[in-house]
Design a protein around this motif. Sequence first.
Motif, PDB file in Angstrom:
ATOM      1  N   UNK A  53      18.667   9.568   9.836  1.00 39.28           N
ATOM      2  CA  UNK A  53      18.508   8.226   9.297  1.00 39.28           C
ATOM      3  C   UNK A  53      18.826   7.205  10.390  1.00 39.28           C
ATOM      4  N   UNK A  54      17.958   6.202  10.580  1.00 37.52           N
ATOM      5  CA  UNK A  54      18.231   5.193  11.621  1.00 37.52           C
ATOM      6  C   UNK A  54      19.484   4.391  11.297  1.00 37.52           C
ATOM      7  N   UNK A  55      20.210   4.028  12.352  1.00 40.94           N
ATOM      8  CA  UNK A  55      21.457   3.281  12.177  1.00 40.94           C
ATOM      9  C   UNK A  55      21.233   1.806  12.496  1.00 40.94           C
ATOM     10  N   UNK A  56      21.950   0.964  11.771  1.00 39.93           N
ATOM     11  CA  UNK A  56      21.892  -0.480  11.998  1.00 39.93           C
ATOM     12  C   UNK A  56      23.131  -0.965  12.754  1.00 39.93           C
ATOM     13  N   UNK A  57      23.875  -0.030  13.369  1.00 42.60           N
ATOM     14  CA  UNK A  57      25.147  -0.377  13.982  1.00 42.60           C
ATOM     15  C   UNK A  57      24.993  -1.410  15.098  1.00 42.60           C
ATOM     16  N   UNK A  58      23.964  -1.272  15.901  1.00 43.98           N
ATOM     17  CA  UNK A  58      23.774  -2.218  17.009  1.00 43.98           C
ATOM     18  C   UNK A  58      23.630  -3.636  16.470  1.00 43.98           C
TER      19      UNK A  58
END
Length: 849
Positions: A53-58
């Motif tokens: 799952x892609x992360x939105x952390x950045x």
Amino acid sequence: MTQENRSDPGPGFYVVGLGASAGGLEALRHFFEVIPERSGAAYVVIQHLAPDHPSQMVELLAMHTAVKVSLIEDGVQLAPNHVYVIPPGKCVKAVGGKLELDDAESRAPHLPIDHFLRSLGEDCRDLSVAIVLSGTGSDGTLGVKAIKEAGGMVMVQDSASSKFSGMPDSAAATGLADYTLPPAGMAAELLKFIQHPLTHHAPGAGLKVGEATMQKIFALVQDQTAIAFSEYKQSTVVRRIERRIGIAQLRSPEEYLELLQQSPLEVVALGRDLLISVTRFFRDAEVYEALSKEVLPLLLKQAEERKTLRMWVPGCATGEEAYSIAMLVQELITARGERWNVKIFATDVDGHSLESAGRGSYPKSIAADVPPELLARYFVEDAGAYRICTQIREQVVFARQNILRDPPFTKLDLISCRNLLIYLQPAAQQKVMTLFHFALRPGGALLLGTSETIGDREHAFDTVNAKMRLFRRRGDSTAAISEAVSGMPSAIGPLPGAHSPSSQEFFSPDKKRQEKIWDNLSARLMAEFGTTCLVLNSKHEIEHSFGEPQRFLAMQPGRASLSVIKLLPRPLALVLARALRQSAKEHRAIQCTSVRWSDEDATSIVDLKVEPLAAKAGEEDLILVFFQGARHAPAAEVHEFNPTNESVGRIADLEDDLEDTKQKLQSATEDKRTAHEELQATNEELLAGNEELQSSNEELESVNEELTTLNAEYQQKIAELTVANNDLENFLRTSDVATIFLDVSLRLRKFTPAVTREIPLQPHDVGRLLTDFAHPLIQAIATYLPVVASSGVALMKTFETTPGTWHLIRITPYRREGASDRGLVVTILDVSALRRAEGILGEGKPSTI
């Protein structure tokens, strides 16, 4: 312990590794809100993320910091004033000032934080910083040890500010944390630390400690730890003191000395930093492989007859190395199907580390170091940790010992001393090597750290594996132990100095010859006074004899035995057996006089005495048996000690019954042992099944952590979308422009209140086709709506909907990022007044609108 001969750190500036899991997003946000744009350090964020799952952390972190934030790319060069975020499904390691990506391991548990921190410590050494934030489990604990071992700094989030305190608590339990703070406090202290003159590593900013100050510091630490750090390498000691001064935010060694004099806790902290009691299971796997294949089989072959192995692990820290060796030995013994007495002496000067080693309980993150089959066989899950099994624990004896002050163990088959000598000065290294040479049996093995050598002892050791630092003591070498043990305590007090006459006498080669002379002299005296003495052990076996034992003792047919009862004639044996039992029961000397017995057709009279010999603590009890005045009795006085035949027969029957009972008891013991082994095998099968369940549970825990992290990201995103939606709603509500939003099917999605001035729409009309409304304005634009929707080209046109009423209609496609057009936006503007004004001014000229 770490190696001291490496080159300068890779990047040349501080690199901060931040490990977080469940609940870590909020902690990271609070941390980076305090970090300025130019702090001079690089930051690497390692989180437990869902791999698919892609992360939105950045994006989420970039909203709360002025520092540049980016996703890690393979091979990216570390740069200061930059935040690097781990991608999902990857492991990161620091190599040569760069970040390299690897695919995450498929087997549980997945420990990306430990993986990165270990590489960070190896690459950046004392320019590395480990920060453990909120999360469950124990990931980061082993990484903290690696950073501390490398001379770096460790920070742990306090429990009060952690949403999930599992990871911070596990890291704090190591006792290696320099700071335990909330995230914002961590950031503030970190900035102070990396900008301190002594820890900033600026040219010419090194610590210069006067001899008097250093001696006072050593004295304070020695009072607390009983360790003389003056024998450690001064460069290492100074670096550790520099770091403690930077943590305390002081300016000079003199100020730090004042702090030590006022704070016993700081003295303890400095002592622990100097000791660096850090290790891990199967550290340097290739070394243990060489040990298992090249050394241990040879040691087992040498000890085949005695079935006993004695080993020593000095500087054992928290016990991982000792337990690792024990598991390797047990694997080899089990494969041979034999029973051995294995004893491993694990020693250290740090009492706190020894307490931890004795418990044998380690975090679940050791699964990254211990092979799965050994983990299942020799560990038991206990309260969220792994505890070493009883079988291995009983083989290891932990004891506090200062290798430079206390006597060594002896008759050893193996000594494993890895990365201890590199911290000692040359004279101390030579002393320790002499001790090792003395302690090992001929043919015994020595394992050193990969940066250590045997120094000037090449004549005493053969090299088994030079790369792995495995050596073997030569059988023809002689250990010059007198100088090495000078001043060490012993049973008779401190041993004398190497050059004192008493020392030379104590270790004189004539010592054995003098003892032999005394033995001969005592035998002559015994014979002169007609006394024979036997020295017995607790089993009534003869240990030593004086006088003329051959007069009373005779070897009997059958299996050889040293039991005095079996070697004496029966009349004497019966009297002696009774005297021995009475002496043991009453704890006193027992004397029997005028005992008559037959000696080769003659009757003799002897006085017999049994006397227990007091032994020192830890020594075996001995018994003295005296035969005196053995003489022939006159014929008229002969009253031979001759029990009746019935008594003799009865005694013989009782002895046979006793022997039979002993055999049955031995057989029962063997049966019990066999049953215990079968039960142990069944237990191992159950443990294997339990291990599979634990693996499944760990995978579920890992997935749960990833979902928690993902949920935190979604919650943050939802909050942002809620704010944006509220802004949009307020904009539409207050807008004076009539605007209609249509979906791809030309159904109403939303409209501004201004639309109702032109078209009587109601809130419940949302979702209806716009063309269903019978309104002149809608009828006028109905034919244009499909055209704009299909072509994607905006249309602007003026319509006269009723006589004298003109509207400017603009139809544009509804656009969104990353997708094709999915709807229309219709804006309606009443331009009747403008049209009338143009008519007046232009005298009926056509409008240009």
